[in-house]
Design a protein around this motif. Structure first.
Motif, mmCIF file in Angstrom:
data_model
loop_
_atom_site.group_PDB
_atom_site.id
_atom_site.type_symbol
_atom_site.label_atom_id
_atom_site.label_comp_id
_atom_site.label_asym_id
_atom_site.label_seq_id
_atom_site.Cartn_x
_atom_site.Cartn_y
_atom_site.Cartn_z
ATOM 1 N N GLN A 11 -52.495 -62.077 27.336
ATOM 2 C CA GLN A 11 -54.014 -62.531 27.787
ATOM 3 C C GLN A 11 -55.025 -60.989 28.056
ATOM 4 O OE1 GLN A 11 -55.283 -65.851 28.948
ATOM 5 N NE2 GLN A 11 -56.975 -64.455 28.464
ATOM 6 N N ARG A 12 -54.337 -60.186 28.559
ATOM 7 C CA ARG A 12 -55.357 -58.873 28.700
ATOM 8 C C ARG A 12 -55.726 -58.399 27.504
ATOM 9 N NH1 ARG A 12 -50.782 -57.035 32.179
ATOM 10 N NH2 ARG A 12 -51.454 -57.625 34.399
ATOM 11 N N ASP A 45 -58.469 -60.482 26.124
ATOM 12 C CA ASP A 45 -59.685 -60.326 26.924
ATOM 13 C C ASP A 45 -60.491 -59.152 26.203
ATOM 14 O OD1 ASP A 45 -59.204 -62.178 28.559
ATOM 15 O OD2 ASP A 45 -58.738 -61.238 30.166
ATOM 16 N N GLN A 57 -65.341 -55.903 36.766
ATOM 17 C CA GLN A 57 -65.272 -56.132 35.609
ATOM 18 C C GLN A 57 -66.647 -56.264 34.960
ATOM 19 O OE1 GLN A 57 -62.148 -55.444 33.732
ATOM 20 N NE2 GLN A 57 -63.809 -55.131 32.209
ATOM 21 N N ASP A 103 -68.550 -54.549 32.222
ATOM 22 C CA ASP A 103 -69.009 -55.084 30.925
ATOM 23 C C ASP A 103 -70.259 -55.192 30.557
ATOM 24 O OD1 ASP A 103 -66.171 -55.520 30.628
ATOM 25 O OD2 ASP A 103 -66.310 -57.700 30.981
ATOM 26 N N HIS A 106 -66.668 -59.919 24.416
ATOM 27 C CA HIS A 106 -65.601 -60.435 25.079
ATOM 28 C C HIS A 106 -65.761 -61.907 25.327
ATOM 29 C CE1 HIS A 106 -65.208 -56.150 26.422
ATOM 30 N NE2 HIS A 106 -66.455 -56.188 26.709
ATOM 31 N N ARG A 161 -62.733 -63.359 27.743
ATOM 32 C CA ARG A 161 -62.815 -63.355 29.190
ATOM 33 C C ARG A 161 -63.973 -63.974 29.662
ATOM 34 N NH1 ARG A 161 -63.942 -57.426 29.784
ATOM 35 N NH2 ARG A 161 -61.620 -57.084 29.349
ATOM 36 N N ARG A 216 -63.459 -67.432 30.423
ATOM 37 C CA ARG A 216 -62.638 -67.685 31.840
ATOM 38 C C ARG A 216 -63.321 -67.622 32.925
ATOM 39 N NH1 ARG A 216 -59.096 -64.569 33.235
ATOM 40 N NH2 ARG A 216 -59.375 -62.922 31.698
#
Length: 742
Positions: free
Chosen positions: A52-53, A56, A370, A374, A401, A404, A407
């Motif tokens: 998942q990381r 992202d 984050q 970003d 992204h 990410r 989510r």
């Protein structure tokens, strides 16, 4: 051409040391803690959290390429390019596939490139496609079946073509009869599959045929075209420099205020709404801006709660060091603290019926950090001086992204850009030169660049006849000290206006200054002469200052001016002091002397404190400080080349040791990391493969078993042992090690 492998672990064993170092640097979570060997690295790289990381961090081009590999199963870059609507020999697609293999999200098998199994679980429905259907026409039969569709049938398939692949289609008598009959016909021909009585599913083969063999309606292998009208970078930097000077001044104001009168820490932690409103009034900002300001000060280590029984927020020892540094370095400390802090000041206030206080744990939201990182990193891709619209910046963020943002939802760019202006990282919506360096991690370089744009501080004021003093810039040094004591700020801006009032002059007199000293100190920092109204004000306040004196009886008030005492007794606002006259020039009160002194000062009677010997007690200004606090370290997920090289060397040594230890086919495997154990067992259960495990019994002995796992769930693994057919259940925490069979 790289050598094909049978698994991701074997693929990693075939990689060079430089390739493994690059993998650890691109996916730093794999290096913490250091894997024992390459098998452990492969297992950790396939865990859901790690995948998942990694997803992202993928941009939309790489994510679409990963979806194409997932759909293709095992394919060469040419097949992936076809799914992405690109030429078979597309260098861009080949590069994307190579990047995904380098990230260990895919590996090269003899049949072609495959994704690791966990990627399929995390992605869900790739590109809005359903699973592969059974009894679906293939090849020419599928083409002919799609060509023979009538209007209602084509309408149903068109609605499901680009996803989601499921739709509502009742099998009963309700709904439009033509649509119901068309759906029944599609199910009978294998072009739709029924999930239940109310839902149908479009098989993957049919969807791909309807899409013309491509995955996406609009493949996005290139970032969106940037927009926005460029500004003059010099104007942007000048605007940011002015903001930086304002930020430094506001922080200094709050530090001085909290040093003299520290606000209390709430029982539940944080700063009270009343104290936050006081900060907003002091700095002449909105409450949201004030909350942001104190959160940045806390993140920079300039304020903290002391260790007293009744704790208060006050400056730390580091704030004194900060005040001595050049203005540009002071800005860099604050800007870096904002860029890396985990607090989200925008949460302060009433949220869903709950009160969120500034400086409390409730403002902690790592997603906020984050979000701003970003957004500003994406903003740095524009040409210097460009202030793009929020829609363009959001489009670029969604390309950079996509996983990410899907989510966390709305990145709230308005809040990020507003705070960036407050922090002087941007100017007029564009990233400043110093801000660009700060985002890149060069705090020293950012401070050096900002030094050229922060307006220099001034050490003088211009006195006016209307009892004001105009500071033609940011005050610093002795001028700021004098003006803060004897005047109040009336308005801020490029030229700050200070006003002299009775309370402000009395504040200096309470600190022990005489009228002559007040006037001389003001004259020393002024470029203009002392106006007569100011001299009259200071001497008039000084003449009345100290006429009334307060001592302890509990307390007493004495004055040679009997008329003054008559006014005090007649003042209803002082009724709570319960004053009574015991002599023509003396009043006494059961209230403590400090309280009497404060209330009389509030009512503008100008008293001073008196000691037990009848002498004047000067109220020296207190400057509170708490112990120096080391700010909580910000854990940046990075691995340097030196650390990565050491980890790779350790894994290679562990791999050699593992080969020697596991040389015996029937011996118990050596101890393995629980993450590795779980990953290997899940892979074996999915592929129906046998593995050797070491299982600890009740007395501590470890028994080697040849296990064929069927399911791994709930801390247990079910499967058969050796040649037995009867399934058994094993506790995962008792499995000491696992290794694949030869």
């Amino acid at each position: 051409m790289p050598t094909p492998a049978r698994s991701l672990a074997e693929d990693l064993r075939l990689r060079s040391e430089a390739e493994l170092v690059a993998l650890l640097r691109s996916r730093p979570d794999l290096a913490r803690p250091a894997p024992a060997d390459l098998t452990s690295l492969a297992a950790r790289a396939t865990t859901r959290a790690s995948v998942q990381r990694a997803l992202d961090g993928l941009d939309l081009a790489h994510l679409q390429a990963l979806e194409a590999i997932t759909v293709a199963g095992a394919a060469e870059p040419a097949a992936v390019a076809a799914l992405l609507g690109q030429p078979a020999r597309s260098a861009a697609v080949a590069g994307l596939v190579q990047d995904l293999v380098a990230l260990a999200l895919a590996w090269r098998s003899p049949e072609g490139v495959r994704v690791v199994r966990t990627v399929t679980e995390v992605l869900g429905e790739p590109a809005g496609l359903g699973p592969v259907g059974e009894q679906v026409p293939e090849g020419p039969d599928l083409t002919d079946a799609l060509a023979d569709l009538d209007g209602p049938q084509r309408a149903i398939l068109s609605a499901l073509t680009w996803g989601p692949p499921t739709g509502v289609l009742s099998a009963g008598g309700s709904g439009d009869r033509a649509i119901r009959d068309a759906g029944r016909a599609l199910v009978e021909r294998g072009l739709l599959q029924r999930i239940d009585d109310a839902h149908v599913l479009l098989p993957r083969q049919v969807a791909l045929a309807l899409r013309g063999g491509t995955l996406h309606r609009h493949p996005a292998l290139e970032p969106p075209t940037p927009g926005g009208t460029p500004l003059d970078p010099a104007v942007v930097d000048a605007s940011a420099g002015g903001r930086a000077a304002e930020l430094i001044s506001l922080v200094a104001e709050v530090l001085d205020e909290w040093g003299a009168c520290p606000p209390r820490v709430l029982r539940a932690g944080g700063l009270s709404a009343r104290d936050l409103s006081h900060v907003a009034r002091l700095t002449e900002t909105e409450t949201g801006h004030a909350a942001w300001l104190v959160e940045v000060m806390l993140a920079a280590g300039l304020v903290a709660a002391d260790d007293a029984v009744d704790p208060a927020w006050m400056p730390t020892g580091d704030s004194d060091d900060w005040a001595e540094r050049p203005a540009s370095e002071r800005w860099a400390v604050l800007a870096r603290a904002w860029f890396t802090m985990s607090a989200a000041p925008s949460l302060v206030g009433n949220r869903d019926g709950n009160r969120v206080n500034a400086l409390s744990l409730q403002t902690s939201w790592p997603g906020g950090r984050q979000r701003r990182q970003d957004a500003l990193t994406a903003l740095a891709t524009w040409e210097p001086g460009t202030a793009p619209p929020d829609d363009d910046l959001l489009a670029l963020l969604r390309w950079r992204h996509p996983a990410r943002l899907s989510r966390i939802g709305d990145p709230d760019l308005e809040t990020v850009r507003r705070e960036a202006e407050w922090a002087a990282v941007t100017g007029r919506g564009a990233l400043a030169s110093a801000g660009r360096l700060l985002v890149a991690g060069d705090e020293t370089g950012a401070a050096a660049v900002m030094a050229e744009h922060i307006p220099p501080a001034v050490d003088h004021v211009l006195l006016q006849a209307d009892l004001t003093a105009v500071a033609p810039g940011r005050l610093d040094g002795q001028a700021r000290t004098v003006l803060r004591l004897v005047a109040d700020i009336e308005s801020r801006g490029g030229a700050t206006v200070h006003r002299f009032t009775e309370p402000s002059v009395r504040r200096a007199l309470d600190a022990g200054w005489s009228a002559d000293r007040v006037l001389s100190e003001i004259a020393a920092v002024s470029r203009t002469g002392l106006p007569q109204p100011l001299e009259y004000l200071v001497r008039d306040v000084a003449r009345r200052h100290g006429v009334a004196r307060v001592g302890s009886a509990s307390s007493y008030l004495r004055s040679d001016d009997e008329a003054l005492l008559d006014r005090v007794l007649a003042d209803r606002e002082l009724g709570l002091l319960q004053l009574r006259r015991i002599a023509p020039t003396v009043l006494v009160s059961p209230v403590a002397a400090p309280t009497v002194l404060d209330l009389l000062r509030e009512r503008q009677y100008g008293p001073i404190a008196e000691g037990g010997d009848g002498g004047v007690v000067l109220g020296a200004a207190r400057d509170h400080r708490t112990t120096r606090r080391t700010p909580a370290p910000v854990q940046l997920s990075t691995v340097g080349p030196e650390i990565a090289g050491k980890v790779v060397a350790g894994m290679q040594r562990g791999e050699k040791a593992r080969g020697g230890a596991d040389g015996s086919a029937g011996g118990a495997p050596r101890n393995t990391d629980p993450v590795v154990t779980l990953a290997v067992l899940r892979e074996a259960a999915a592929d129906r493969l046998a593995v050797w495990i070491g299982y600890a019994d009740e007395v501590g002995g470890v028994q080697p078993l040849l296990l064929r796992p069927v399911a791994v769930e709930g801390g247990r693994v079910r499967g058969t042992v050796g040649d037995q057919d009867q399934p058994r259940t094993f506790l995962l925490h008792r499995i000491t090690g696992v290794r694949a069979t030869d």
